[in-house]
Design a protein around this motif. Structure first.
Motif, PDB file in Angstrom:
ATOM      1  N   MET A   1     -17.001  14.866 -15.489  1.00 61.54           N
ATOM      2  CA  MET A   1     -15.974  15.687 -14.877  1.00 61.54           C
ATOM      3  C   MET A   1     -16.090  15.640 -13.356  1.00 61.54           C
ATOM      4  N   GLU A   2     -17.327  15.708 -12.894  1.00 62.18           N
ATOM      5  CA  GLU A   2     -17.566  15.675 -11.458  1.00 62.18           C
ATOM      6  C   GLU A   2     -17.127  14.334 -10.850  1.00 62.18           C
ATOM      7  N   GLU A   3     -17.340  13.289 -11.623  1.00 63.76           N
ATOM      8  CA  GLU A   3     -16.934  11.963 -11.159  1.00 63.76           C
ATOM      9  C   GLU A   3     -15.415  11.865 -11.038  1.00 63.76           C
ATOM     10  N   GLN A   4     -14.683  12.435 -11.959  1.00 65.20           N
ATOM     11  CA  GLN A   4     -13.220  12.443 -11.907  1.00 65.20           C
ATOM     12  C   GLN A   4     -12.730  13.252 -10.703  1.00 65.20           C
ATOM     13  N   MET A   5     -13.456  14.342 -10.432  1.00 65.45           N
ATOM     14  CA  MET A   5     -13.096  15.183  -9.283  1.00 65.45           C
ATOM     15  C   MET A   5     -13.251  14.392  -7.979  1.00 65.45           C
ATOM     16  N   ARG A   6     -14.350  13.653  -7.856  1.00 68.82           N
ATOM     17  CA  ARG A   6     -14.563  12.836  -6.647  1.00 68.82           C
ATOM     18  C   ARG A   6     -13.496  11.751  -6.524  1.00 68.82           C
ATOM     19  N   ALA A   7     -13.123  11.152  -7.647  1.00 64.04           N
ATOM     20  CA  ALA A   7     -12.080  10.112  -7.636  1.00 64.04           C
ATOM     21  C   ALA A   7     -10.743  10.700  -7.190  1.00 64.04           C
ATOM     22  N   LEU A   8     -10.421  11.887  -7.665  1.00 64.06           N
ATOM     23  CA  LEU A   8      -9.182  12.555  -7.251  1.00 64.06           C
ATOM     24  C   LEU A   8      -9.215  12.917  -5.764  1.00 64.06           C
ATOM     25  N   GLU A   9     -10.355  13.411  -5.288  1.00 66.24           N
ATOM     26  CA  GLU A   9     -10.485  13.739  -3.866  1.00 66.24           C
ATOM     27  C   GLU A   9     -10.314  12.490  -3.009  1.00 66.24           C
ATOM     28  N   LYS A  10     -10.868  11.373  -3.455  1.00 67.79           N
ATOM     29  CA  LYS A  10     -10.754  10.113  -2.720  1.00 67.79           C
ATOM     30  C   LYS A  10      -9.289   9.670  -2.658  1.00 67.79           C
ATOM     31  N   LYS A  11      -8.574   9.751  -3.789  1.00 66.88           N
ATOM     32  CA  LYS A  11      -7.146   9.399  -3.818  1.00 66.88           C
ATOM     33  C   LYS A  11      -6.350  10.302  -2.884  1.00 66.88           C
ATOM     34  N   LEU A  12      -6.675  11.586  -2.901  1.00 63.48           N
ATOM     35  CA  LEU A  12      -5.985  12.544  -2.042  1.00 63.48           C
ATOM     36  C   LEU A  12      -6.216  12.217  -0.566  1.00 63.48           C
ATOM     37  N   GLU A  13      -7.447  11.867  -0.214  1.00 65.98           N
ATOM     38  CA  GLU A  13      -7.752  11.495   1.168  1.00 65.98           C
ATOM     39  C   GLU A  13      -6.999  10.226   1.576  1.00 65.98           C
ATOM     40  N   ASP A  14      -6.946   9.250   0.669  1.00 69.96           N
ATOM     41  CA  ASP A  14      -6.227   7.995   0.945  1.00 69.96           C
ATOM     42  C   ASP A  14      -4.727   8.272   1.161  1.00 69.96           C
ATOM     43  N   GLN A  15      -4.160   9.121   0.320  1.00 72.12           N
ATOM     44  CA  GLN A  15      -2.744   9.452   0.462  1.00 72.12           C
ATOM     45  C   GLN A  15      -2.490  10.222   1.756  1.00 72.12           C
ATOM     46  N   ALA A  16      -3.389  11.103   2.123  1.00 68.91           N
ATOM     47  CA  ALA A  16      -3.241  11.853   3.374  1.00 68.91           C
ATOM     48  C   ALA A  16      -3.307  10.905   4.558  1.00 68.91           C
ATOM     49  N   GLN A  17      -4.201   9.931   4.518  1.00 69.39           N
ATOM     50  CA  GLN A  17      -4.305   8.948   5.598  1.00 69.39           C
ATOM     51  C   GLN A  17      -3.035   8.095   5.677  1.00 69.39           C
ATOM     52  N   THR A  18      -2.521   7.681   4.542  1.00 65.01           N
ATOM     53  CA  THR A  18      -1.278   6.898   4.500  1.00 65.01           C
ATOM     54  C   THR A  18      -0.120   7.709   5.064  1.00 65.01           C
ATOM     55  N   MET A  19      -0.040   8.971   4.694  1.00 69.40           N
ATOM     56  CA  MET A  19       1.018   9.850   5.187  1.00 69.40           C
ATOM     57  C   MET A  19       0.902  10.024   6.699  1.00 69.40           C
ATOM     58  N   HIS A  20      -0.318  10.196   7.182  1.00 67.98           N
ATOM     59  CA  HIS A  20      -0.541  10.336   8.621  1.00 67.98           C
ATOM     60  C   HIS A  20      -0.084   9.069   9.356  1.00 67.98           C
ATOM     61  N   THR A  21      -0.412   7.903   8.807  1.00 63.12           N
ATOM     62  CA  THR A  21      -0.009   6.630   9.418  1.00 63.12           C
ATOM     63  C   THR A  21       1.507   6.502   9.443  1.00 63.12           C
ATOM     64  N   LEU A  22       2.174   6.853   8.352  1.00 63.03           N
ATOM     65  CA  LEU A  22       3.640   6.795   8.302  1.00 63.03           C
ATOM     66  C   LEU A  22       4.279   7.753   9.306  1.00 63.03           C
ATOM     67  N   MET A  23       3.755   8.950   9.401  1.00 61.84           N
ATOM     68  CA  MET A  23       4.289   9.928  10.355  1.00 61.84           C
ATOM     69  C   MET A  23       4.131   9.422  11.789  1.00 61.84           C
ATOM     70  N   GLN A  24       3.005   8.777  12.084  1.00 68.93           N
ATOM     71  CA  GLN A  24       2.781   8.229  13.413  1.00 68.93           C
ATOM     72  C   GLN A  24       3.786   7.107  13.703  1.00 68.93           C
ATOM     73  N   MET A  25       4.077   6.281  12.706  1.00 76.72           N
ATOM     74  CA  MET A  25       5.054   5.205  12.885  1.00 76.72           C
ATOM     75  C   MET A  25       6.446   5.762  13.160  1.00 76.72           C
ATOM     76  N   VAL A  26       6.831   6.794  12.434  1.00 74.10           N
ATOM     77  CA  VAL A  26       8.131   7.431  12.655  1.00 74.10           C
ATOM     78  C   VAL A  26       8.202   8.016  14.059  1.00 74.10           C
ATOM     79  N   LYS A  27       7.144   8.679  14.480  1.00 76.66           N
ATOM     80  CA  LYS A  27       7.100   9.258  15.824  1.00 76.66           C
ATOM     81  C   LYS A  27       7.223   8.164  16.878  1.00 76.66           C
ATOM     82  N   ASP A  28       6.506   7.048  16.697  1.00 77.67           N
ATOM     83  CA  ASP A  28       6.576   5.933  17.640  1.00 77.67           C
ATOM     84  C   ASP A  28       7.982   5.348  17.706  1.00 77.67           C
ATOM     85  N   LEU A  29       8.632   5.235  16.549  1.00 78.08           N
ATOM     86  CA  LEU A  29      10.006   4.717  16.525  1.00 78.08           C
ATOM     87  C   LEU A  29      10.960   5.647  17.268  1.00 78.08           C
TER      88      LEU A  29
END
Length: 144
Positions: A1-29
């Motif tokens: 269960m703990e391993e699944q929790m870490r995997a979900l946290e990792k996915k969430l962090e990756d998605q947050a980073q992707t969202m941050h990158t997209l927002m920065q691109m929109v701002k730059d445009l």
């Protein structure tokens, strides 16, 4: 269960980073588009490209006095495709007349202060009659 929790946290962090990158691109445009100056002409093309996804590469049809009805149809199509406002159409047409039509439009516009598109078309077709269509109609009427 703990391993699944870490995997979900990792996915969430990756998605947050992707969202941050997209927002920065929109701002730059946004920043780059607001800082680049545009002339009135390019602004018109920009609005057209946003509306239809393309900027037309169309040449305006020249008019030398022959076949006015076909030329008027081409102009109407051009005005529609390029979204030319009504109050600019007569001026645009006058710039693309050559030979005897150019001489006529110069004196025509000098004699009038404000010319509407409908009046201009009527006067143009009265001045440059399509001889071919008149002959066809006359010949048809003479048939017995």
């Amino acid at each position: 269960m703990e391993e699944q929790m870490r995997a979900l946290e990792k996915k969430l962090e990756d998605q947050a980073q992707t969202m941050h990158t997209l927002m920065q691109m929109v701002k730059d445009l946004k920043d780059s588009s607001s800082s680049s100056p545009r002339s009135d002409n390019s602004s018109h093309q920009y609005n057209f490209s946003r509306a239809s996804g393309m900027i037309p590469k169309l040449g305006f049809p020249k008019f030398d006095g022959s076949n006015p009805r076909a030329w008027i149809k081409k102009c109407s199509r051009y005005f529609y495709l390029c979204k030319i406002p009504d109050d600019s159409r007569v001026d645009l047409v006058a710039l693309h007349m050559v030979d005897k039509a150019e001489a006529w439009v110069t004196s025509y516009l000098a004699a009038r202060r404000c010319v509407g598109g409908d009046d201009f078309i009527l006067d143009l077709t009265a001045r440059f009659k399509d001889d071919k269509s008149i002959n066809v109609v006359e010949l048809f009427n003479k048939l017995t």
